[in-house]
Scaffold this motif. Structure first.
Motif, PDB file in Angstrom:
ATOM      1  N   ALA A  28      -6.549 144.488  26.673  1.00  0.00           N
ATOM      2  CA  ALA A  28      -7.193 145.748  27.057  1.00  0.00           C
ATOM      3  C   ALA A  28      -7.538 146.599  25.842  1.00  0.00           C
ATOM      4  O   ALA A  28      -8.409 147.473  25.912  1.00  0.00           O
ATOM      5  CB  ALA A  28      -6.293 146.530  28.016  1.00  0.00           C
ATOM      6  N   ARG A  31     -11.166 146.677  24.951  1.00  0.00           N
ATOM      7  CA  ARG A  31     -12.063 147.206  25.978  1.00  0.00           C
ATOM      8  C   ARG A  31     -13.317 147.804  25.332  1.00  0.00           C
ATOM      9  O   ARG A  31     -13.252 148.556  24.368  1.00  0.00           O
ATOM     10  CB  ARG A  31     -11.347 148.285  26.787  1.00  0.00           C
ATOM     11  CG  ARG A  31     -12.125 148.790  27.985  1.00  0.00           C
ATOM     12  CD  ARG A  31     -11.395 149.975  28.613  1.00  0.00           C
ATOM     13  NE  ARG A  31     -10.030 149.639  28.986  1.00  0.00           N
ATOM     14  CZ  ARG A  31      -9.681 149.128  30.168  1.00  0.00           C
ATOM     15  NH1 ARG A  31     -10.601 148.898  31.081  1.00  0.00           N
ATOM     16  NH2 ARG A  31      -8.411 148.848  30.425  1.00  0.00           N
ATOM     17  N   GLU A  72     -15.018 145.539  34.377  1.00  0.00           N
ATOM     18  CA  GLU A  72     -14.403 146.753  33.842  1.00  0.00           C
ATOM     19  C   GLU A  72     -14.320 146.705  32.320  1.00  0.00           C
ATOM     20  O   GLU A  72     -14.609 147.679  31.634  1.00  0.00           O
ATOM     21  CB  GLU A  72     -13.003 146.931  34.426  1.00  0.00           C
ATOM     22  CG  GLU A  72     -12.299 148.185  33.928  1.00  0.00           C
ATOM     23  CD  GLU A  72     -10.906 148.324  34.492  1.00  0.00           C
ATOM     24  OE1 GLU A  72     -10.215 149.284  34.100  1.00  0.00           O
ATOM     25  OE2 GLU A  72     -10.513 147.482  35.321  1.00  0.00           O
ATOM     26  N   ASN A  73     -13.927 145.549  31.793  1.00  0.00           N
ATOM     27  CA  ASN A  73     -13.792 145.418  30.342  1.00  0.00           C
ATOM     28  C   ASN A  73     -15.068 144.957  29.665  1.00  0.00           C
ATOM     29  O   ASN A  73     -15.135 144.873  28.449  1.00  0.00           O
ATOM     30  CB  ASN A  73     -12.671 144.428  30.001  1.00  0.00           C
ATOM     31  CG  ASN A  73     -11.298 144.999  30.286  1.00  0.00           C
ATOM     32  OD1 ASN A  73     -11.094 146.194  30.187  1.00  0.00           O
ATOM     33  ND2 ASN A  73     -10.378 144.136  30.641  1.00  0.00           N
TER      34      ASN A  73
END
Length: 337
Positions: A28, A31, A72-73
């Motif tokens: 994450a 990201r 999302e990423n």
């Protein structure tokens, strides 16, 4: 975090179901960087059917390998549930899944690749700057005793040890070296560190890039997989003993880059050494029983294919370094004027 590189990289990590959230949490930190992707394999996920997997929208399947896009990423996430040691996964790391990436970074699950503690952009820049085929950051190891750094030979040089007597001799030698190192540091003048990192040793050409952390050009990996790789369900020993030599051969290495194997010495990655799958599932006796024959198998194959000679047990020793200065990366005072 914006990337300083236009190249793309796919992290390839095999982990346990329990540790998977840790891997995803670290990823994450990338990201928003659409040049980075992740392949996470869960080797003990028994809920998956190894013969067939249903792929949802935006996915494709091949056996038990499923490719998903994480909106999302903004990065491609590849998931799989291939049991066994790392070579079982490597067989599936093929152009069908990797063609969108310039580099692949194979990591053990206990390497800390979170961008907050690993200078990935600096590492990637250094590799591209000198056009290395394979590379690794300096491995920063941690022992279980008080979080102290532990020196350990790279590659599979432990194959050279014979019996407990030899092991004890090695440990005694390391202890003496540590004592000598401490004495030198105590005698060093203020401001002078005899073992400090210096610009003249910014990186090094090496003859071993270890199995737990290897960053490789995708096209070079495809070549190695097609021509040199030996499938094994019992051990991951062997590839790191020969790939630097293969990519250093005339007629082979220049297809992929200018330097066969590189280790950055100012940029490091922390190895937690948490004794995960490999250590728990495979006994030392079984490991040694399969490891030496595997290394010999790679030696025999590269000898037959390319004429590489030498004692096969010595192929895994990291015994050759050619240091590269910051000047070799084009960095001087004039760079900033």
């Amino acid at each position: 975090v914006s990337s300083h590189s236009s190249s793309s990289c796919l992290f390839v990590i095999s982990t346990s179901l329990r540790n998977r959230p840790n891997i995803m949490s670290q990823f994450a930190s990338y990201r928003g960087d659409d040049t980075v992707g992740l392949w996470v394999n869960v080797y003990d996920d028994m809920s998956c059917n190894n013969n067939a997997t249903t792929a949802g929208a935006g996915s494709s399947s091949n056996g038990n390998v499923v490719v998903n896009v994480d909106d999302e990423n903004h990065s491609r996430i590849i998931t799989s549930a291939i049991p066994g040691l790392k070579p079982a996964l490597w067989e599936h790391v093929v152009p069908q899944y990797t063609s969108d990436y310039d580099y692949l970074y194979f990591l053990d699950e206990d390497m800390m690749f979170d961008r907050s503690v690993f200078a990935f952009d600096q590492f990637r820049w250094a590799v591209e700057r000198v056009d290395a085929v394979m590379a690794t950051p300096k491995i920063i190891r941690m022992s279980a005793e008080g979080g102290q750094l532990r020196a350990r030979p790279l590659g599979n040089s432990n194959l050279l040890r014979r019996g407990q007597k030899k092991k004890n001799e090695l440990q005694q030698q390391q202890q003496q070296q540590q004592q000598q190192r401490r004495r030198r540091l105590q005698l060093a003048p203020l401001g002078l560190h005899k073992e400090e990192d210096v610009g003249e040793r910014y990186a090094a050409r090496v003859n071993v890039v270890e199995i737990g952390s290897f960053y490789v050009k995708t096209e070079a990996w495809n070549y190695f997989l097609d021509n040199v790789f030996i499938p094994s369900s019992e051990t991951d020993c062997g590839p790191d003993c020969v790939w630097c030599k293969v990519f250093g051969l005339p007629g082979v290495g220049e297809r992929f880059g200018s330097i066969p194997c590189l280790r950055t010495l100012h940029v490091g990655i922390v190895h937690l050494d948490t004794k995960t799958y490999h250590n728990k599932a495979v006994s030392k006796e079984k490991h040694d029983r399969y490891c030496i024959p595997a290394v010999e198998g790679y030696f025999n194959k590269t000898r037959d294919l390319y004429g590489i000679q030498g004692q096969f047990l010595l192929q895994c020793r990291d015994n050759k370094k050619e240091y590269l200065s910051v000047r070799d990366f084009g960095l001087t005072l004039d760079t900033y004027r």
